[in-house]
Design a protein around this motif. Structure first.
Motif: not given
Length: 460
Positions: A430-439
């Protein structure tokens, strides 16, 4: 070859983990120290009934369950340290109110205030702010160790302090622990340079619906609720049984708990190792739930015999330690990688709610059905939990990984999530754009960690 710096904690990270774990430990020890002695002390309070004794023991769990998630989210907006400071002051105030109380209602009010200083979520969020993603699991382990150590220490110190200064003295000591936590907060805990939401440690409002609809997660939430319900209910009546029926002087109760807890940890460790290495997590988990029920039945039948009580407590705490260590791991393996913080928030609230219900129900049962009623109800609940746990899916050997991916457009984030899902061993991305992180959720047995380098923003 120089060691990879991402695989070791920096001095600042060690300082953050150690100091926050110390604050957490101070608070939990303060909550638990009255557990093995309050039922005896309450006999001398005005307006006391068995139901009020149980409520006084467990009421902290209600306020803690209601406030810990909101406090954590407030800390996202106003800062971590102000929320932790306020929570510690509330905890200290509640301790003073309980220490000065002459009626059981005063103690109930004090315990409720103690629980309202619900800073667990804010502490976890602070730890996430102060540690790198690669070191967060190690840092969280400090918290886990502090909880276990504070509980064991509280069970031994409670009866000893009761002999020296009485229960009011324990509450005053608890207030001092809270103030010591304030000193640690402002002298040892680094101030985060940036406060942000970390989905691996903090709840997100939009995710509660999906987490609460997940049947497998709800089985685990019911498990931690039941476990702490039974723990709290037992201590509503156990001190009385030890003193009046088994003939153990109150001053010696702590030595019994010390022996039982030490042996239980020694027995628990091999079980956890076997469960992880041999892939036997579900059968050992089921066995531990069954042992909880066995311990309750032994307490029901032979709570007037010291040897039987000691054996029952050894069985109970061995199983308790196995379950307490296994449940968070199972939550982490079953939840979506970007929803771990939300799932753990619900899990923690279930735990504290269980403590509240255990105290209240234990006191009511004691008043209406005597000591027998508390242990019979505990055995029945263990039986219900056993049935619920039998439907648990065998857990896969999965772990969570965070990957910094840099700034992305919406279509790029969607495409990247698909590409990450194709990496060997990645079961979910899962990529969360707001955090610039992929989980990521990965299978450790076949995960190609080196393949993630191509997705680093530095490489792009």
């Amino acid at each position: 070859m120089k060691p990879d710096p991402t695989h070791t904690m920096t001095p600042s990270e060690r300082r953050a983990a150690g100091s926050l774990a110390l604050i957490f430990g101070f608070r939990m020890a303060g909550l638990f120290m009255i557990l093995p002695v309050f039922a005896l002390y309450a006999e001398h309070l005005e307006q006391v009934t068995p139901a009020m004794v149980g409520l006084a023991i467990g009421i902290y769990g209600l306020t803690q369950a209601l406030l810990q998630i909101p406090f954590g989210m407030i800390s996202d907006r106003v800062g971590r340290k102000p929320v932790i400071f306020a929570g510690l002051l509330l905890f200290a105030l509640g301790s003073v109110v309980a220490a000065l109380a002459e009626t059981v209602y005063g103690v109930i009010a004090g315990r409720a205030l103690q629980g309202s200083g619900a800073i667990a979520g804010a502490l976890m969020a602070t730890l996430a702010d102060l540690t790198r993603d690669e070191q967060r699991t190690k840092a969280m382990a400090f918290m886990g160790i502090s909880i276990g150590a504070s509980f064991a220490l509280a069970m031994v110190l409670g009866p000893l302090l009761n002999t020296w200064v009485g229960v009011p003295g324990i509450f005053w000591f608890t207030a001092l622990l809270a103030l010591a936590g304030v000193v640690v907060l402002f002298t040892l805990v680094p101030t985060p340079s940036r406060t942000s939401v970390h989905r691996d440690t903090e709840p997100v409002w939009g995710q509660f619906g999906s987490v609460l609809r997940d049947g497998q997660l709800l089985r685990l939430d019911f498990g931690i609720f039941s476990l702490h319900l039974m723990l709290t209910a037992i201590f509503v009546v156990l001190p009385v049984a030890l003193r009046d029926l088994a003939g153990l002087p109150v001053a010696q109760h702590g030595y019994l708990y010390l022996a039982v807890l030490t042996l239980s940890v020694a027995l628990m460790l091999p079980l956890i190792i076997v469960a992880e290495k041999k892939g036997l997590m579900k059968p050992i988990f089921i066995g531990a739930v069954a042992l909880i029920g066995v311990a309750e039945l032994v307490l029901w039948q032979w709570h007037g015999t010291l040897l039987a009580i000691g054996l029952a407590l050894l069985i109970f705490f061995t199983a308790f330690n196995v379950l307490e260590a296994s449940l968070p791991s199972l939550i982490s393996r079953k939840v979506r990688p970007d929803s771990k913080g939300t799932a753990m928030g619900v899990y923690s609230s279930s735990q504290f709610l269980g403590a509240f219900v255990g105290g209240a129900a234990g006191g009511w049962l004691h008043g209406h059905y005597g000591i027998d009623g508390v242990f019979v109800a505990g055995a029945a609940l263990a039986g219900i939990w056993l049935v619920v746990a039998l439907g648990m899916q065998p857990p896969r050997k999965l772990r969570n990984v965070l990957l910094h991916v840099g700034a992305l457009e919406p279509d790029q984030a969607h495409l990247l999530a698909g590409r990450l899902s194709q990496v060997a061993g990645v079961t979910e991305a899962v990529v969360v754009r707001e955090e610039e992180v992929a989980y990521l959720k990965v299978d450790s047995t076949c995960f190609d960690e080196a393949a993630l380098e191509q997705f680093s923003p530095v490489k792009a």
